[in-house]
Design a protein around this motif. Structure first.
Motif, PDB file in Angstrom:
ATOM      1  N   GLU A   1       0.841  -1.196   0.000  1.00 19.09           N
ATOM      2  CA  GLU A   1       0.000   0.000   0.000  1.00 19.09           C
ATOM      3  C   GLU A   1       0.876   1.245   0.000  1.00 19.09           C
ATOM      4  OE1 GLU A   1      -2.387   0.503   3.515  1.00 19.09           O
ATOM      5  OE2 GLU A   1      -1.147  -0.876   4.639  1.00 19.09           O
ATOM      6  N   GLY A   2       0.304   2.342  -0.461  1.00 14.39           N
ATOM      7  CA  GLY A   2       1.030   3.605  -0.476  1.00 14.39           C
ATOM      8  C   GLY A   2       1.490   4.008  -1.861  1.00 14.39           C
ATOM      9  N   ALA A   3       1.540   5.339  -2.087  1.00 11.80           N
ATOM     10  CA  ALA A   3       1.877   5.886  -3.400  1.00 11.80           C
ATOM     11  C   ALA A   3       3.276   5.477  -3.857  1.00 11.80           C
ATOM     12  CB  ALA A   3       1.747   7.407  -3.370  1.00 11.80           C
ATOM     13  N   ARG A   4       4.220   5.415  -2.923  1.00 16.31           N
ATOM     14  CA  ARG A   4       5.586   5.065  -3.294  1.00 16.31           C
ATOM     15  C   ARG A   4       5.660   3.647  -3.870  1.00 16.31           C
ATOM     16  NH1 ARG A   4      10.624   4.723   0.970  1.00 16.31           N
ATOM     17  NH2 ARG A   4      12.275   4.282  -0.544  1.00 16.31           N
ATOM     18  N   ALA A   5       4.991   2.715  -3.211  1.00 14.40           N
ATOM     19  CA  ALA A   5       4.966   1.340  -3.704  1.00 14.40           C
ATOM     20  C   ALA A   5       4.294   1.262  -5.062  1.00 14.40           C
ATOM     21  CB  ALA A   5       4.242   0.446  -2.698  1.00 14.40           C
ATOM     22  N   PHE A   6       3.192   1.998  -5.236  1.00 10.46           N
ATOM     23  CA  PHE A   6       2.470   1.953  -6.499  1.00 10.46           C
ATOM     24  C   PHE A   6       3.304   2.531  -7.640  1.00 10.46           C
ATOM     25  CE2 PHE A   6      -1.917   2.036  -4.204  1.00 10.46           C
ATOM     26  CZ  PHE A   6      -1.676   0.759  -3.742  1.00 10.46           C
ATOM     27  N   ARG A   7       4.082   3.584  -7.354  1.00  7.91           N
ATOM     28  CA  ARG A   7       4.948   4.141  -8.398  1.00  7.91           C
ATOM     29  C   ARG A   7       5.997   3.116  -8.834  1.00  7.91           C
ATOM     30  NH1 ARG A   7       4.531   8.976  -5.276  1.00  7.91           N
ATOM     31  NH2 ARG A   7       6.498   8.517  -4.228  1.00  7.91           N
ATOM     32  N   ARG A   8       6.554   2.408  -7.879  1.00  8.66           N
ATOM     33  CA  ARG A   8       7.526   1.368  -8.227  1.00  8.66           C
ATOM     34  C   ARG A   8       6.886   0.275  -9.072  1.00  8.66           C
ATOM     35  NH1 ARG A   8      11.595  -0.007  -3.169  1.00  8.66           N
ATOM     36  NH2 ARG A   8      12.349   2.121  -2.801  1.00  8.66           N
ATOM     37  N   LEU A   9       5.664  -0.071  -8.728  1.00 10.01           N
ATOM     38  CA  LEU A   9       4.958  -1.108  -9.472  1.00 10.01           C
ATOM     39  C   LEU A   9       4.685  -0.663 -10.903  1.00 10.01           C
ATOM     40  CD1 LEU A   9       3.561  -3.825  -9.611  1.00 10.01           C
ATOM     41  CD2 LEU A   9       1.535  -2.770  -8.567  1.00 10.01           C
ATOM     42  N   VAL A  10       4.228   0.570 -11.084  1.00  9.65           N
ATOM     43  CA  VAL A  10       3.970   1.085 -12.435  1.00  9.65           C
ATOM     44  C   VAL A  10       5.253   1.061 -13.269  1.00  9.65           C
ATOM     45  CG1 VAL A  10       3.410   3.168 -13.737  1.00  9.65           C
ATOM     46  CG2 VAL A  10       1.961   2.484 -11.825  1.00  9.65           C
ATOM     47  N   THR A  11       6.370   1.477 -12.675  1.00 11.32           N
ATOM     48  CA  THR A  11       7.645   1.465 -13.385  1.00 11.32           C
ATOM     49  C   THR A  11       8.035   0.049 -13.784  1.00 11.32           C
ATOM     50  OG1 THR A  11       8.421   3.418 -12.204  1.00 11.32           O
ATOM     51  CG2 THR A  11      10.098   2.047 -13.231  1.00 11.32           C
ATOM     52  N   ARG A  12       7.885  -0.894 -12.862  1.00 12.94           N
ATOM     53  CA  ARG A  12       8.242  -2.282 -13.165  1.00 12.94           C
ATOM     54  C   ARG A  12       7.364  -2.848 -14.278  1.00 12.94           C
ATOM     55  NH1 ARG A  12      10.159  -6.681 -10.008  1.00 12.94           N
ATOM     56  NH2 ARG A  12      11.232  -5.104  -8.757  1.00 12.94           N
ATOM     57  N   MET A  13       6.079  -2.564 -14.251  1.00 11.30           N
ATOM     58  CA  MET A  13       5.172  -3.115 -15.263  1.00 11.30           C
ATOM     59  C   MET A  13       5.446  -2.530 -16.637  1.00 11.30           C
ATOM     60  SD  MET A  13       3.785  -5.235 -13.328  1.00 11.30           S
ATOM     61  CE  MET A  13       2.913  -6.005 -14.685  1.00 11.30           C
ATOM     62  N   THR A  14       5.929  -1.284 -16.692  1.00 10.95           N
ATOM     63  CA  THR A  14       6.271  -0.668 -17.982  1.00 10.95           C
ATOM     64  C   THR A  14       7.423  -1.409 -18.654  1.00 10.95           C
ATOM     65  OG1 THR A  14       5.520   1.484 -17.176  1.00 10.95           O
ATOM     66  CG2 THR A  14       6.951   1.489 -19.105  1.00 10.95           C
ATOM     67  N   GLN A  15       8.249  -2.079 -17.880  1.00 11.92           N
ATOM     68  CA  GLN A  15       9.397  -2.812 -18.408  1.00 11.92           C
ATOM     69  C   GLN A  15       9.019  -4.179 -18.974  1.00 11.92           C
ATOM     70  OE1 GLN A  15      11.900  -2.899 -14.946  1.00 11.92           O
ATOM     71  NE2 GLN A  15      12.340  -0.698 -15.004  1.00 11.92           N
ATOM     72  N   ILE A  16       7.765  -4.582 -18.806  1.00 13.68           N
ATOM     73  CA  ILE A  16       7.302  -5.881 -19.300  1.00 13.68           C
ATOM     74  C   ILE A  16       6.755  -5.714 -20.709  1.00 13.68           C
ATOM     75  CG2 ILE A  16       5.629  -7.728 -18.937  1.00 13.68           C
ATOM     76  CD1 ILE A  16       5.830  -7.208 -15.958  1.00 13.68           C
ATOM     77  N   SER A  17       7.277  -6.499 -21.648  1.00 13.32           N
ATOM     78  CA  SER A  17       6.912  -6.324 -23.062  1.00 13.32           C
ATOM     79  C   SER A  17       5.702  -7.146 -23.488  1.00 13.32           C
ATOM     80  CB  SER A  17       8.107  -6.689 -23.952  1.00 13.32           C
ATOM     81  OG  SER A  17       8.521  -8.023 -23.715  1.00 13.32           O
TER      82      SER A  17
END
Length: 212
Positions: free
Chosen positions: A155-171
């Protein structure tokens, strides 16, 4: 559509819950929720919530009316002593989707190599008669996917930002197990010991149902 679900309880009895609503042949609904608390004090209200949703399904109540009714009944039965977050997805025959949210972390959409968090800010059920439910309509392309989870993962905005960044790296669309491992890895620094539930949706020519 293909939808996959995982549920990992932290104790023998849990406050996380899921309801699959499928009697209407033109649509399928999946509703995911999390009662505040742990153990029997959370699990007993879950059984009541599922019963209320069963009533709504039998009369084919619209999704927004269902959330309003669920909020009213939780208030009547528990007098603000029990609350639950809730998020829902309505899957239509034409691949259009309606997303609903009531106090849950929201949805994550991965489309055309981009990832974004749809926070869908809203009210938790059982806190007020003036509850606010967020609604958003989208369409999923062939290579797109959506997912949501309860806050036992993170939970939390910081965790969600990391998740969005990681998912962008998935092709490409990850396997459900890979998505679980990704959430576990990112969330380990942003969570307390709690029940974890995950729901993933993707568009497919062949409709399958998977459970993990």
């Amino acid at each position: 559509f293909r939808f996959s679900v995982a549920y990992i309880p932290a104790q023998e009895m849990s406050g996380d819950w899921i309801y699959i609503w499928g009697k209407n042949p033109s649509e399928r609904r999946v509703i995911l929720g999390d009662v505040v608390g742990k153990g029997p004090s959370a699990a007993i209200p879950v059984a009541i919530l599922i019963g209320i949703l069963g009533e709504c399904e039998r009369i084919d109540k619209p999704m927004e009316e269902t959330l309003q009714y669920l909020n009213t009944r939780v208030l009547e039965l528990f007098h603000k002593q029990v609350t639950t977050s809730c998020t829902a997805i309505v899957l239509k025959e034409n691949r259009s989707i309606e997303l609903y949210n009531a106090g849950s972390p929201g949805w994550f959409l991965c489309s055309e190599g981009k990832s974004r968090h749809l926070p869908m800010r809203s009210s938790t059920l059982g806190m007020s008669s003036e509850a606010h439910f967020a609604v958003e309509k989208i369409e999923l392309g062939e290579h797109d996917f959506l997912f949501t989870f309860t806050d036992g993962y993170m939970e939390g905005a910081r965790a969600f930002r990391r998740l969005v960044t990681r998912m962008t790296q998935i092709s490409s669309i990850p396997t459900f197990m890979d998505l679980q491992l990704t959430l576990d890895d990112i969330g380990k620094s942003f969570r307390l010991e709690d029940d974890r539930s995950l729901l993933m949706i993707s568009a497919r020519d062949d409709v399958q149902v998977e459970a993990a």
